[in-house]
Each structure stands twice: as structure tokens, then as C-alpha cells.
Scaffold this motif. Structure first.
Motif, mmCIF file in Angstrom:
data_model
loop_
_atom_site.group_PDB
_atom_site.id
_atom_site.type_symbol
_atom_site.label_atom_id
_atom_site.label_comp_id
_atom_site.label_asym_id
_atom_site.label_seq_id
_atom_site.Cartn_x
_atom_site.Cartn_y
_atom_site.Cartn_z
ATOM 1 N N GLU A 1 31.756 34.377 40.907
ATOM 2 C CA GLU A 1 32.645 33.946 41.988
ATOM 3 C C GLU A 1 33.640 35.066 42.246
ATOM 4 O O GLU A 1 34.141 35.683 41.297
ATOM 5 C CB GLU A 1 33.402 32.669 41.573
ATOM 6 C CG GLU A 1 32.502 31.445 41.465
ATOM 7 C CD GLU A 1 33.196 30.264 40.778
ATOM 8 O OE1 GLU A 1 34.406 30.348 40.484
ATOM 9 O OE2 GLU A 1 32.488 29.268 40.533
ATOM 10 N N ALA A 2 33.963 35.292 43.537
ATOM 11 C CA ALA A 2 34.799 36.437 43.929
ATOM 12 C C ALA A 2 36.112 36.502 43.147
ATOM 13 O O ALA A 2 36.586 37.582 42.805
ATOM 14 C CB ALA A 2 35.078 36.367 45.426
ATOM 15 N N GLN A 3 36.684 35.325 42.833
ATOM 16 C CA GLN A 3 37.988 35.338 42.149
ATOM 17 C C GLN A 3 37.924 36.009 40.775
ATOM 18 O O GLN A 3 38.944 36.447 40.248
ATOM 19 C CB GLN A 3 38.510 33.910 42.006
ATOM 20 C CG GLN A 3 37.609 33.034 41.153
ATOM 21 C CD GLN A 3 38.008 31.577 41.193
ATOM 22 O OE1 GLN A 3 39.144 31.277 41.424
ATOM 23 N NE2 GLN A 3 37.067 30.681 40.972
ATOM 24 N N PHE A 4 36.727 36.067 40.192
ATOM 25 C CA PHE A 4 36.610 36.672 38.859
ATOM 26 C C PHE A 4 36.145 38.127 38.908
ATOM 27 O O PHE A 4 36.036 38.778 37.878
ATOM 28 C CB PHE A 4 35.678 35.835 37.972
ATOM 29 C CG PHE A 4 36.222 34.465 37.695
ATOM 30 C CD1 PHE A 4 37.454 34.324 37.064
ATOM 31 C CD2 PHE A 4 35.545 33.323 38.083
ATOM 32 C CE1 PHE A 4 37.986 33.062 36.818
ATOM 33 C CE2 PHE A 4 36.064 32.056 37.844
ATOM 34 C CZ PHE A 4 37.297 31.932 37.218
ATOM 35 N N TYR A 5 35.853 38.642 40.107
ATOM 36 C CA TYR A 5 35.438 40.045 40.199
ATOM 37 C C TYR A 5 36.666 40.903 39.859
ATOM 38 O O TYR A 5 37.738 40.697 40.414
ATOM 39 C CB TYR A 5 34.929 40.367 41.608
ATOM 40 C CG TYR A 5 34.277 41.719 41.650
ATOM 41 C CD1 TYR A 5 33.006 41.901 41.122
ATOM 42 C CD2 TYR A 5 34.954 42.814 42.164
ATOM 43 C CE1 TYR A 5 32.417 43.156 41.103
ATOM 44 C CE2 TYR A 5 34.376 44.074 42.150
ATOM 45 C CZ TYR A 5 33.112 44.236 41.621
ATOM 46 O OH TYR A 5 32.548 45.472 41.595
ATOM 47 N N PRO A 6 36.531 41.864 38.921
ATOM 48 C CA PRO A 6 37.731 42.602 38.499
ATOM 49 C C PRO A 6 38.349 43.377 39.675
ATOM 50 O O PRO A 6 37.656 44.172 40.314
ATOM 51 C CB PRO A 6 37.218 43.558 37.415
ATOM 52 C CG PRO A 6 35.779 43.309 37.252
ATOM 53 C CD PRO A 6 35.327 42.246 38.187
ATOM 54 N N PRO A 7 39.626 43.176 39.965
ATOM 55 C CA PRO A 7 40.269 43.877 41.083
ATOM 56 C C PRO A 7 40.262 45.384 40.861
ATOM 57 O O PRO A 7 40.389 45.848 39.724
ATOM 58 C CB PRO A 7 41.710 43.359 41.050
ATOM 59 C CG PRO A 7 41.706 42.162 40.183
ATOM 60 C CD PRO A 7 40.560 42.297 39.247
ATOM 61 N N SER A 8 40.138 46.161 41.951
ATOM 62 C CA SER A 8 40.008 47.622 41.765
ATOM 63 C C SER A 8 41.274 48.210 41.147
ATOM 64 O O SER A 8 41.194 49.161 40.373
ATOM 65 C CB SER A 8 39.610 48.324 43.059
ATOM 66 O OG SER A 8 40.399 47.882 44.097
ATOM 67 N N LEU A 9 42.451 47.641 41.449
ATOM 68 C CA LEU A 9 43.674 48.178 40.832
ATOM 69 C C LEU A 9 43.586 48.057 39.299
ATOM 70 O O LEU A 9 43.920 48.998 38.576
ATOM 71 C CB LEU A 9 44.903 47.410 41.358
ATOM 72 C CG LEU A 9 46.246 47.735 40.697
ATOM 73 C CD1 LEU A 9 46.580 49.219 40.773
ATOM 74 C CD2 LEU A 9 47.379 46.911 41.331
ATOM 75 N N MET A 10 43.082 46.949 38.821
ATOM 76 C CA MET A 10 42.975 46.776 37.371
ATOM 77 C C MET A 10 41.915 47.697 36.773
ATOM 78 O O MET A 10 42.089 48.242 35.684
ATOM 79 C CB MET A 10 42.671 45.316 37.023
ATOM 80 C CG MET A 10 43.894 44.433 37.272
ATOM 81 S SD MET A 10 43.608 42.714 36.884
ATOM 82 C CE MET A 10 43.540 42.748 35.091
#
Ligand code: NAI
Length: 282
Positions: A252-261
């Protein structure tokens, strides 16, 4: 009161041993590394001293709790236990080996609990005989201070074992939340990942500053600490790894690691432990 064995005397195992002994159970702390056992005894002694200084426990009760803890380098010491709590390294192969050996040592009705923070309970239970007696008891650090235990049902965990594990956890002064399905990240890691990921995305998109995200969560929702300060404390590397695992299980998109992180992780800016993360700690 019963006999409880804790396997692994590191940060978590020593804390679980301490609160269990304070509650009146006989505790055997097992670790393959004698230095870890010595460190655990020191850590328990100084933690109890701090509680005594704050008058949270009398000196007599603290001494009695310490006398209820014995140590061993051999898992054979688990024989006769009512419950065994495993808190060894977070590796499936290491945990499975412990559960395989334990199955030969304890009786079939001994409850086998694991303190894993992320490995599916069902995969650990697969190494044990009678996997219906395996359950997740996910305590939080530092165990003597944190009130929560996330109780996780594996695919085969029986109702009776879940109820008995709940009794144990409540007897030692913790509050349980029950996770009824063995899902990646259980409930708490999913919640913190979803919140931290969204906070990081908002900051990255220039919608809001890191400080203001944290202020919003503290003053708007009554959180004790904002999500980005929490991420720096937990370790951005740890959270990226956790959210990747959850995403693999639940894309699910909410768990895709954000690029900033991911960029912070790639730069070695993990948070407090490296002095840089969402905030600077120089
Ligand atoms: P740690 O690295 O402080 O301690 C692990 C201990 O297990 C070491 O002393 C090691 O010598 C011992 N050990 C390894 N293999 C063993 C074996 N086969 N038999 C006996 N002892 C063995 O680890 P920590 O932080 O206490 O974590 C333990 C477990 O708790 C892990 O599964 C971790 O994911 C989980 N956890 C950790 C939290 C944390 O904040 N550190 C929070 C919640 C869960």
C-alpha cells in the motif's frame, strides 16, 4: 507465582526479567554470552536502585526481586517453566533454533513467547512442537518504564495460550493490546510507519516544516513526542527497514518508504545515534 525463563539477556530480556521478578515470579535469565548475563545483572541492579531512590519500590522488595533472578548459559535451565519469553537477536534462523531446542527441553504445555518486533510469529512457531502454544509478546523499550505489550496471535496460537499470556503480561504490570492476525509490522509498527511516512512526505513536499509537523501532533493530538523526533530516536534506518518489510507484505502506498527517508538513510543520517536526521543534535 510461577517460573519464567527469559532467553536472551540484552536490552529487552533484562528488562522483562526485571519486571517479572518484581511481580513475584522466579526468573531464570539465559544467554549464551556470559558477558551479556553480567551486564544484565548490573543493568537490573541499577534500574532497581533508581526505582528505590524514587520510592517506587522499597529497598527490601528490590532486593527480593533480585534474589528471584538466577542466570544460566544453558537453555536446559528452562525445564519446568510455565512460560518462556525469547528475546534473542532479531533473526529468524536464530529464533527458530531457540524454539527447536526449547521444544526438547520444556513440557508441551509450557507457553513459548517471542519478543520479536517484526518477524511473523507463525514462522517462529513453525520450528516448535505444538505451535499452538507460541505467541508474540512485543514489549517496548525501556521495559521497566513502558506500559504497553502488543500481544500477537500466530496463525496457530490457541485461545487458551493467548489468555494465559495476557494474564502473565498483566500480572507484571503491563497493558495488552491484542493483534488478532499475524500481519507484518503487527499494529504498532504499522501505525508509527504510516504516521512517520506521511510526516516525511509533507516535509519533503514543502508543505510544512519538520518542527511544525511535530508541534501539530503534540498540541493537536496530545502525542508526547512528534513523529519526526520519534523517528530520530528510533533510528531512520530501523524505520525504513520496517516500512520496507510491511510494504513487501502489504503493498500500500502509505508504506512505501518516502524518498526523503531513503536519502537520509543513504547518507548515514539515522537520527540521534549519528547526530543528524530530521533534526541536528550536534
Ligand atoms: P540485544 O542485542 O540487546 O540482546 C540479544 C541477546 O540475545 C544478546 O545478549 C545475545 O547474546 C543473546 N542471544 C543471541 N542468541 C542467543 C541464543 N541462541 N541463546 C541465548 N541467547 C542468545 O537485543 P534486544 O534489543 O534486547 O532485542 C531482543 C529482541 O527484542 C529482538 O527480537 C528485538 O527485535 C526485540 N525488540 C527490541 C526492541 C528494542 O527497542 N531494542 C523493542 C521491542 C522488541
Amino acid at each position: 507465582m510461577g517460573k519464567v525463563t527469559i532467553i536472551g539477556s540484552g536490552l529487552m530480556g533484562s528488562g522483562i526479567a526485571q519486571v517479572t521478578a518484581v511481580a513475584g515470579d522466579e526468573v531464570t535469565l539465559v544467554d549464551t554470552d556470559p558477558a551479556a548475563l553480567a551486564r544484565a545483572e548490573d543493568a537490573i541492579a541499577s534500574s532497581l536502585e533508581r526505582f528505590t531512590a524514587k520510592e517506587k519500590i522499597s529497598a527490601e522488595d528490590a532486593a527480593a526481586a533480585r534474589s528471584r533472578i538466577s542466570t544460566s548459559e544453558s537453555m536446559d535451565a528452562a525445564a519446568g517453566s510455565d512460560i518462556v519469553v525469547e528475546a534473542v537477536f532479531e533473526r529468524l534462523d536464530v529464533k527458530q533454533e531457540v524454539f527447536r531446542k526449547l521444544s526438547e527441553i520444556v513440557s508441551p504445555d509450557t507457553i513459548l513467547a517471542t519478543n520479536t518486533s517484526a518477524i511473523p510469529i507463525t514462522e517462529i512457531a513453525a520450528a516448535a512442537t505444538h505451535p499452538e502454544r507460541v505467541v508474540g509478546t512485543h514489549f517496548f523499550s525501556p521495559v521497566p518504564m513502558m506500559k504497553l505489550c502488543e500481544l500477537v496471535r500466530g496463525h496457530k496460537t490457541s485461545d487458551e495460550v493467548l489468555a494465559k499470556a495476557k494474564d502473565y503480561v498483566e500480572r507484571i504490570g503491563k497493558t495488552c493490546v491484542v493483534v488478532n492476525r499475524d500481519i507484518a509490522g503487527f499494529a504498532t509498527t504499522r501505525l508509527i510507519c504510516a504516521l512517520v511516512n506521511e510526516a516525511a512526505r509533507l516535509v519533503e513536499a514543502g508543505v510544512i516544516s519538520a518542527e511544525d509537523v511535530d508541534t501539530a501532533c503534540k498540541l493537536g493530538f496530545g502525542h508526547a513526542m512528534g513523529p519526526l523526533a520519534t523517528a530520530d530516536l528510533t533510528g531512520i534506518d530501523v524505520l525504513v527497514h520496517a516500512t520496507e518489510n510491511i510494504y513487501e507484505d502489504t503493498p500500500e502506498a502509505q508504506f512505501y518508504p518516502p524518498s526523503l527517508m531513503r536519502r537520509l538513510q543513504a547518507s548515514g543520517d539515522y537520527g540521534r545515534k549519528t547526530k543528524h536526521g530530521f533534526y541536528d543534535y550536534e
